[in-house]
Every structure is written in C-alpha cells, then in structure tokens.
Design a protein around this motif. Sequence first.
Motif, PDB file in Angstrom:
ATOM      1  N   GLY A 130       1.605   9.021  -8.639  1.00  0.00           N
ATOM      2  CA  GLY A 130       1.316   7.898  -7.598  1.00  0.00           C
ATOM      3  C   GLY A 130       0.049   7.199  -7.967  1.00  0.00           C
ATOM      4  O   GLY A 130      -0.347   7.077  -8.937  1.00  0.00           O
ATOM      5  N   ILE A 131      -0.631   6.399  -7.092  1.00  0.00           N
ATOM      6  CA  ILE A 131      -1.652   5.424  -7.396  1.00  0.00           C
ATOM      7  C   ILE A 131      -2.907   5.918  -6.969  1.00  0.00           C
ATOM      8  O   ILE A 131      -3.853   5.271  -6.723  1.00  0.00           O
ATOM      9  CB  ILE A 131      -1.145   3.964  -6.963  1.00  0.00           C
TER      10      ILE A 131
ATOM     11  N   ALA B 258      -5.130   0.617 -12.512  1.00  0.00           N
ATOM     12  CA  ALA B 258      -4.836   1.089 -11.279  1.00  0.00           C
ATOM     13  C   ALA B 258      -6.012   1.755 -10.287  1.00  0.00           C
ATOM     14  O   ALA B 258      -6.071   2.952 -10.486  1.00  0.00           O
ATOM     15  CB  ALA B 258      -3.370   1.796 -11.147  1.00  0.00           C
ATOM     16  N   ALA B 259      -6.613   1.025  -9.791  1.00  0.00           N
ATOM     17  CA  ALA B 259      -7.852   1.501  -8.710  1.00  0.00           C
ATOM     18  C   ALA B 259      -8.216   0.371  -7.727  1.00  0.00           C
ATOM     19  O   ALA B 259      -7.908  -0.624  -7.942  1.00  0.00           O
ATOM     20  CB  ALA B 259      -8.917   1.533  -9.793  1.00  0.00           C
ATOM     21  N   GLN B 260      -8.724   0.872  -6.859  1.00  0.00           N
ATOM     22  CA  GLN B 260      -9.184   0.136  -5.765  1.00  0.00           C
ATOM     23  C   GLN B 260     -10.839   0.134  -5.701  1.00  0.00           C
ATOM     24  O   GLN B 260     -11.602  -0.273  -4.803  1.00  0.00           O
ATOM     25  CB  GLN B 260      -8.707   0.494  -4.209  1.00  0.00           C
ATOM     26  N   GLY B 261     -11.384   0.758  -6.857  1.00  0.00           N
ATOM     27  CA  GLY B 261     -12.981   0.828  -6.648  1.00  0.00           C
ATOM     28  C   GLY B 261     -13.095   1.295  -7.969  1.00  0.00           C
ATOM     29  O   GLY B 261     -12.377   1.904  -8.813  1.00  0.00           O
ATOM     30  N   GLY B 262     -14.644   1.365  -8.327  1.00  0.00           N
ATOM     31  CA  GLY B 262     -15.116   1.767  -9.538  1.00  0.00           C
ATOM     32  C   GLY B 262     -15.604   0.837 -10.574  1.00  0.00           C
ATOM     33  O   GLY B 262     -15.360  -0.399 -10.277  1.00  0.00           O
ATOM     34  N   LEU B 263     -16.432   1.097 -11.663  1.00  0.00           N
ATOM     35  CA  LEU B 263     -16.904   0.020 -12.530  1.00  0.00           C
ATOM     36  C   LEU B 263     -15.847  -0.645 -13.369  1.00  0.00           C
ATOM     37  O   LEU B 263     -15.780  -1.931 -13.458  1.00  0.00           O
ATOM     38  CB  LEU B 263     -17.918   0.711 -13.630  1.00  0.00           C
TER      39      LEU B 263
END
Length: 227
Positions: free
Chosen positions: A92-93, A174-179
Amino acid sequence: MLANSGIDGFPGPVVVARRTGELIADGTLFTGAGASLKRVLIGYVLGVVLAVPVGFLMGWYPVVRRLIEPWLQFFRMVPPLAIIPLAIVLMGIDETPKIFVIFLASFLSSVVSTFQGVVAVDVTLVNAARVLGARDPQVFIGVVVPASTPFILVGMRIGLGASWATVVAAELIAAQGGLGFRMQQAQLYYDLPTIFVQLGAIGAIGLAMDRLLLLAERRLTHWQERR
C-alpha cells in the motif's frame, strides 16, 4: 559562489536563510523533519536490532553462514530504492512500505559488518580463552562480542546514511509528508530555496545522528588504539 556564477535562479545564502526562517516560522520544516525522522528511526532501529544477532549467528556457525550468506549477497546487489515500487504495490501507500525499505537498507549494511566483525576475531584470542577453561558462551560474550563491536558500530553508521538516502527516495515517490515530499513539491514550482532548505535539514539531522553514533563508538571501544 555558484549563486554569483550566473546560473539562472540559483539562490544565494541570504535567500536560503530567509526561506529557512519562513519554514521554521510556519512550522513546515519541523513537521517535515519530524515525519522523516520518525520513519528513519523506526526502520533503522528495526534493521539494526535484527542484523546484529543474524550477523553473529552467521559468523559463529558455519552452517548458518552457508544457508544465509548467498541470499544476503543476492539482496545486497539489489538497491533498496529498486524495491520501493514493489513494496508500494504489495503493502500500500501508507507508512509500511517506506519503513520496510529503510529497514532493508539498514539491515543489509549492519548484518554484513557484524558478520565480518565475528569472522575477523583473532583465532589466538579464542584459543587462549578456551585453554583457560572458557566455554563457548563465555568465549562468545567475553571475546567475540567486544572484538566485533567496532565493526558493528561502523555498520550502524553506514546503515544510518543508507536509511536517510532511502527515506528521501521513498518520500519522493509516494508520501504525504516529510523532507523528501517537500522537495518534490518545491520542484514542481521551481522553488530552489525550499529544496536547499530541505537538503540542509537532511544533512544536519543526519550529521547529528552520526556524531551520536561516533560518540558511542568511542565510549564502547575506548580500548582500541586510534591514530
């Protein structure tokens, strides 16, 4: 120097510093750094915790070495970054695939160093301990573990760098946050100052963690001769 070289849009130190202040003021920098640091810590710690006993078993028992080492070397040749798409499809993501690839990066670095540390132990020390009446558990704890500790710590430092490289790549995909996610968003709008701020944050956090590991290494291996 590069900012003054005429490269179009390349930000100078003042612009980057100003953007850093803005991202700190609105909390964006701390939020992104916190998300990336959480992923790194979870995956990195899990990788090291599993790698150390596996490395000891491979170094101490030839049967375990013959069973595990071919698979270990096979997966070492496959970059963790190449596994990201497969991990996303299977897991999944959400956070699971990101943490998994970080775990894999730190595990592979640490297990090889631990294994090498065990097999590099001076046989004379092992034989001397056995001559003095030490049994295998005593030899392992009293001789093998201390002698291989420098190798383990080096592997942990290498694994830390691999973990940060992997988390940024995972967040770019694939991310919705982070550097890494913030860098991707900044890239879309050609926001070079923000990209440099994220790069600086990654380097600063990684350097601080590496210094802590180096301090632990000096304390745990104070008996070792140094240049």
